[in-house]
Design an enzyme around this catalytic site. Structure first.
Site, mmCIF file in Angstrom:
data_model
loop_
_atom_site.group_PDB
_atom_site.id
_atom_site.type_symbol
_atom_site.label_atom_id
_atom_site.label_comp_id
_atom_site.label_asym_id
_atom_site.label_seq_id
_atom_site.Cartn_x
_atom_site.Cartn_y
_atom_site.Cartn_z
ATOM 1 N N ASP A 165 -7.502 4.567 5.342
ATOM 2 C CA ASP A 165 -6.824 3.328 4.936
ATOM 3 C C ASP A 165 -5.307 3.505 5.073
ATOM 4 O O ASP A 165 -4.735 4.422 4.494
ATOM 5 C CB ASP A 165 -7.205 3.016 3.469
ATOM 6 C CG ASP A 165 -6.839 1.597 3.066
ATOM 7 O OD1 ASP A 165 -5.782 1.114 3.499
ATOM 8 O OD2 ASP A 165 -7.611 0.992 2.304
ATOM 9 N N SER B 225 -9.448 -5.478 -1.832
ATOM 10 C CA SER B 225 -8.012 -5.241 -1.703
ATOM 11 C C SER B 225 -7.227 -5.896 -2.861
ATOM 12 O O SER B 225 -7.447 -5.542 -4.002
ATOM 13 C CB SER B 225 -7.559 -5.727 -0.324
ATOM 14 O OG SER B 225 -6.280 -5.291 -0.031
ATOM 15 N N HIS C 160 -8.736 0.063 6.280
ATOM 16 C CA HIS C 160 -8.647 -0.914 5.190
ATOM 17 C C HIS C 160 -9.758 -1.979 5.283
ATOM 18 O O HIS C 160 -10.117 -2.582 4.288
ATOM 19 C CB HIS C 160 -7.259 -1.568 5.207
ATOM 20 C CG HIS C 160 -6.913 -2.253 3.924
ATOM 21 N ND1 HIS C 160 -6.774 -1.577 2.729
ATOM 22 C CD2 HIS C 160 -6.697 -3.562 3.642
ATOM 23 C CE1 HIS C 160 -6.489 -2.457 1.774
ATOM 24 N NE2 HIS C 160 -6.434 -3.660 2.300
HETATM 25 C C1 MLT Z 1 -2.358 -5.379 -2.837
HETATM 26 O O1 MLT Z 1 -2.827 -5.777 -3.917
HETATM 27 O O2 MLT Z 1 -1.195 -5.595 -2.494
HETATM 28 C C2 MLT Z 1 -3.284 -4.647 -1.937
HETATM 29 O O3 MLT Z 1 -3.594 -3.438 -2.358
HETATM 30 C C3 MLT Z 1 -2.877 -4.639 -0.546
HETATM 31 C C4 MLT Z 1 -3.100 -5.974 0.017
HETATM 32 O O4 MLT Z 1 -3.654 -6.831 -0.639
HETATM 33 O O5 MLT Z 1 -2.741 -6.174 1.171
#
Ligand code: MLT
Length: 209
Positions: free
Chosen positions: A159, A109, A190
């Site tokens: 997601d 993420s 996610h």
């Molecule tokens: C981000 O970098 O903000 C991600 O894609 C989403 C997250 O970290 O929650």
């Protein structure tokens, strides 16, 4: 400057084999340097692991760069933080005696997004990258040279945070730069599944990593 003085709280797990590989594990929003150690050990057993904690705090949740809203990144901060992380990686490689040609990023993420940003801004730094639930960090003005670089991407069709188009666009940007992108889709959200970690592990060994 030492790795500690770089201001990154981090953990380093020395290698238990002689592959020379170091896994740079990068956590998601709200994670920390401890989160992905077991994941790294599963992904590349016996490899050294370098695990920094993101320096940005979003209401107490660590991140690697600021965002203005969900999925809307603070570009200036992202670029600054990417260079800062690159400096930490270089310093750590010297301090811990790591082979700079065998650094593999594995991010989830927010951690996958800064890993993608590292690929775009420091194309020579990583040997390969494993990106779980990643999206476009920014559209590069200059196409980096990522010729032949293996990149594994695993994304969830359901997601809620990352639109599939956005992930597809990242795969396209990296492929246009010459990377050998292997993008896999699961019927998940996610959250990461064990099956995907297993696939990434197989992919690493298929690529001789
Ligand atoms: C981000 O970098 O903000 C991600 O894609 C989403 C997250 O970290 O929650």
């Amino acid at each position: 400057m030492s790795a500690q003085e770089s201001g990154f709280v981090h953990r380093f797990v020395p290698a238990e084999n002689d592959s020379g590989v170091t896994l740079l594990v990068l956590h998601g929003t709200g994670g920390d340097e401890n989160d992905l150690i077991p994941f790294g050990q599963e992904l590349a057993p016996g490899a050294a692991i370098l695990s920094p904690r993101g320096k940005v705090s979003e209401y107490g949740a660590p991140r690697f760069f600021r965002r203005l809203a969900e999925g809307v990144f603070d570009h200036e901060d992202l670029v600054f933080r990417t260079h800062e992380l690159a400096e930490f990686i270089e310093t750590s490689a010297q301090e811990y005696g790591l082979d700079p040609n065998k650094l593999i990023a594995a991010g989830y993420s927010n951690g996958a997004n800064i890993a993608a940003s590292l690929l775009l801004l420091h194309p020579g730094m990583l040997r390969a990258a494993v990106l779980f639930r990643s999206m476009v960090p920014f559209e590069p003005e200059v196409t980096p040279d990522l010729s032949g670089m293996p990149v594994f991407m695993a994304s969830g069709k359901r997601d809620q945070i990352i639109a599939p188009d956005n992930t597809e666009r990242l795969a396209e940007i990296l492929s246009e730069a010459g990377a050998k992108v292997d993008l896999r889709w699961s019927n998940t959200g996610h959250g990461l599944t064990y099956e995907e970690v297993k696939e990434a592990k197989e992919w690493l060994s298929e690529n001789g990593l």
